[in-house]
Design an enzyme around this catalytic site. Sequence first.
Site, PDB file in Angstrom:
ATOM      1  N   SER A 695       0.399  -1.140  -0.212  1.00 46.77           N
ATOM      2  CA  SER A 695      -0.030   0.128  -0.432  1.00 46.77           C
ATOM      3  C   SER A 695       0.604   0.878   0.360  1.00 46.77           C
ATOM      4  CB  SER A 695      -1.094  -0.217   1.039  1.00 46.77           C
ATOM      5  OG  SER A 695      -0.526   0.170   2.632  1.00 46.77           O
ATOM      6  N   LYS A 738      -6.452   3.506   9.461  1.00 47.23           N
ATOM      7  CA  LYS A 738      -5.330   4.607   7.986  1.00 47.23           C
ATOM      8  C   LYS A 738      -5.920   6.115   8.164  1.00 47.23           C
ATOM      9  CE  LYS A 738      -2.948   1.522   4.794  1.00 47.23           C
ATOM     10  NZ  LYS A 738      -3.051   1.609   3.711  1.00 47.23           N
TER      11      LYS A 738
END
Length: 801
Positions: A695, A738
Amino acid sequence: MKILDFLLKKRARLKSEGSETRLPKQLSLLPLRNSVMFPSTVMSIVVGREKSLKQIEEAFSRKEIIGVVSQKDEKIENPRPEDFYKTGTAASILRISKLNENTISVILQGLSRFSIREVIKEEPYFLARVDYIEDNWTSDIEAEALFLNLKEMARRTVALSKNVPNEFARMIENLNESGKFCDLVSSNLNIQVSEKQKILETFDIKTRLRYTALHLNRELQALELADKIHSDVVGNVSKAQKEFYLKEQLKAIKKELGESAEENSEMKELKTRITNAGMPEDVEKEAMKELGRLGKMHPSSSEYTVSRTYIEWLTDLPWKVETEDNLDLKNVAGILEEDHYDLEKLKKRIIEFLAVRKLKPDKKGPILCFAGPPGVGKTSLGKSIAKALGRKFIRISLGGTRDEAEIRGHRRTYVGALPGRIIQGIKRAGARNPVFMLDEIDKLGTDFRGDPASALLEVLDPEQNFAFSDHYLNLPFDLSKVMFIATANVLESIPPVLLDRMEVLNIPGYSEEEKVMIAKKHIIPKQVDEHGLKEEWVSFEDSALIDIIGNYTKESGLRNLEREIATICRMIAKEAAEGKTENVLLNQESIHKYLGPRKFFSEVALRLTRPGIATGLAWTMTGGDIIFIEASKMPGKGNLILTGQLGDVMKESAQAALTYIRSQATNYGIEENFYDKNDIHIHIPAGAIPKDGPSAGITLFIALLSLLTGEQVKSDVAMTGEITLRGTVLPVGGIKEKILAAKRAGIRKVILPSQNEKDMEEISPDHRKDMEFYFISTIDEVVEKAIEKEPLIPMMQKIHA
Ligand code: ADP
C-alpha cells in the site's frame, strides 16, 4: 569439703581448750557490709577495706579475738560507730589468705554474742569495750516441740536444696542445742541482713526458734513450690511423650494390618468430594478407580501426592455447575449500552447471538473474534457481555504460546504435570459456562513442541469441544457451554484454520471526537471513582482532553488516554489527601502541571521540509499510523538501496515505482538517463519496525518524483495505494484505521484509491468531519494532488520562516 571438716574439728579443739571462757573485755571491730556472723558458725569473708585489712593482720599475728558487727547500710564505705548494729559476734581468725595486693580472704569462727558498751577508739581501727551475752534458755515441752519442728523443716529443706554438702546434713542431725541450731540455720537463710540481725539480737531461745522457723518455713515453701512446678513440667512432658509413643505404635500396628486412621478419614473425604462433584458417570468411575489406587500407596511416597492432586483436580472442576443465563435482551442491551460508547455493530451482533441462544438453547453458537488495535475495548466488551448475561468471565492471553501443552496440559507421567490453561481457566471460573476470552489469538506461535493452534481448534470446534480432552485429565470435559471470544490485533497472522471457525467483528479505533466522548462518559467517571474522588471535584474541559489525546498519546485505542487520566486523578487524590479542598478544573493550561511537557509533536511539519519526502499511511498492529518515505540520490551507478526493514512486497513496490518513473522520465521533466549516473536510496524511518505490504506504492512513487524533480510534496497530504507498472492505482486495506491515523497526525487531506470509495460507508460522518478525500485511479492524479506547484522555497528559509 575437707576444709569444713578441718574447721569443725578445729572448733571442737578450741572449745575443749576453753577459749570461749577467755573472751577479752575489749574487741577490735570488723564491720561486715552485707552479712551477719553467728556464734557457732564458720564464715569465709573477703576483706578489702584498708582499716579492716590492718585490723585483721594485726589481730591474726597476735592471735587476738575480734568482734564482727554488721553495717546497717552496706553502701557506706567508711562506717562510723553509729553505722553498725550494736550486737555482734566475737570470732577467732582461723586462716587468712592473700587474694591479691589489696584483698584477703579470711575464715572466721564465731564464738559468742556480744553487745558494744562503748567504742573507745576509731583509728587505726575500731576498738570497743563489750559485754558478752548468754542465750536465755528454758527447757520445756514447748521449746522441745519448737526445736523438733525446726529440725524437721531443716531436714526437708536440705533434702529439697541442691548443692548442700553432706556435712551440713550431718551437722543438722547431730546438733542438739536449740540456740546454736537456730544460729546455724539462720546463718544459711536467704534473708535480708536486718532480718538476720534481728535473729542475732534475739536472746530468748524460744523466741529465736519461732523466728527462725518462720523464715525457714518461707524458704521451704518456695522450695516445695519450685519442686512441684518442676515435677509438673516433667510429668507433662513425659505424658506427651507417652502419648506420642503410643500413637506411633498404633500407627505401626495399623500399617501392619493395612489400614490407617488418618488416611481413612482422608479417603472418606475424597470419596465424598468425588460423589458430590457431579461428574459424568464414566469420569466418576475413573476417579473412584484412582482413589482405590491412592489407598494402596504409601502416604509419604511421591506417587501418592501425584495421585491425590489428580483426584483433587477432578473433584474441583465444575462438571455440572452452571450459572443461569440472563436472557432478558433488553437488560443485556442496556448493560452493553451503559458500559460502552458506540460499537453499535458489535452490540447488535451480540444481541442477535443471544436471541438465537434464547430461542434455541442447544444451538452451537459461533466463536466471536474481536479484532482491532489495543485499547479499543475488546476486553472490556467481553467483561460487559459476561456481566450482562450473568456469567463468569475468564481471560487468558495466548501471546507467545508455543507449546501445545500450554493449551492441553501435560500427561501425568511428567513431573509436576498440570492441566492446560483452558481447564485451569474453567476451574478458576467455577462454572462450566463462563465467557472465556482468548486474548491475542493472532500471536500464537509454533515450534517443535507442537502446534497450539491445532489444540485450540479442538477447543473452539463446536463439533468436538463437548468432549475436550486435556492431556492431564485424560478424560473428556464438556466445553460446549462455554462462550469463547477471541481477540486479535491483526487478522493476517491468525492461523487460517482458526480464522475459519470464527466470526470476526472489527473494532477499528476511535477518532478524536469519539475519544473525547468516551473519556467523558466512561473513562473519567471510572478513574475518578477508582481514585476515591468525587465527581464534582474534578472536571475536564474538552480542550484538555483534546490536548491529552493529541499531544500525550498516539494511539488508535484508549489505553494511554486512560493512563494519563489516571495519572491526573492520582495527583488530585494526593492533593486532596494533603488537605486541598478546591475543585479542580482541567483545561489546556493546567494539564501541563499534571502531565509535564508534551510527549508527541506533529512530525509532519518538521519532516516535509525538502523534496524527496512523502507521507504515507500504514496499517499496523496498533491500528493505523503515518509513515514518512525519504528518498535521496547521490552519484553512482544506478543502484537502488532500500533501508528501514522493508519486507519483500514493499521492496517490489519500490522497484515498480522506480521503473514507472524511469519509463515516464521525460513526461515529468526528469533527465532521461538520471539513473546511469546516480544511486538512489529510499529509507523509511522507524527503522527497527518491520514494514511490508503494497500500500505504500504511490507514496514511494511520489517521494521519488519529488526527489528527481526537486518539487516538494504538500505537507498536509497523506496517501495510500498500490501502484502498477502502467501507472494505475489499486485498492488497499485498513482504510478506516489509516484515515484515523491521518486525522490524529493533523493531516486533513488524504489520497485514496478510487476503488476504496466503497469503504467510506463504514466511516462515520464524525470521522469524516474536517477531512478532504481525493479518490484517484491513476498516478497522474496523485501527482496533481500531492506535489506542490509553487516554486520551491529553499530549506533554510523555511526553517526560519
Ligand atoms: P483492548 O482489550 O481492546 O486492548 P480494553 O478493553 O482494555 O482494550 O480497553 C481499554 C480501556 O478503554 C478500558 O478501560 C475500556 O473500558 C475503555 N474503552 C475502550 N473502548 C470503549 C468504549 N467504546 N466505550 C467505553 N469505554 C471504552
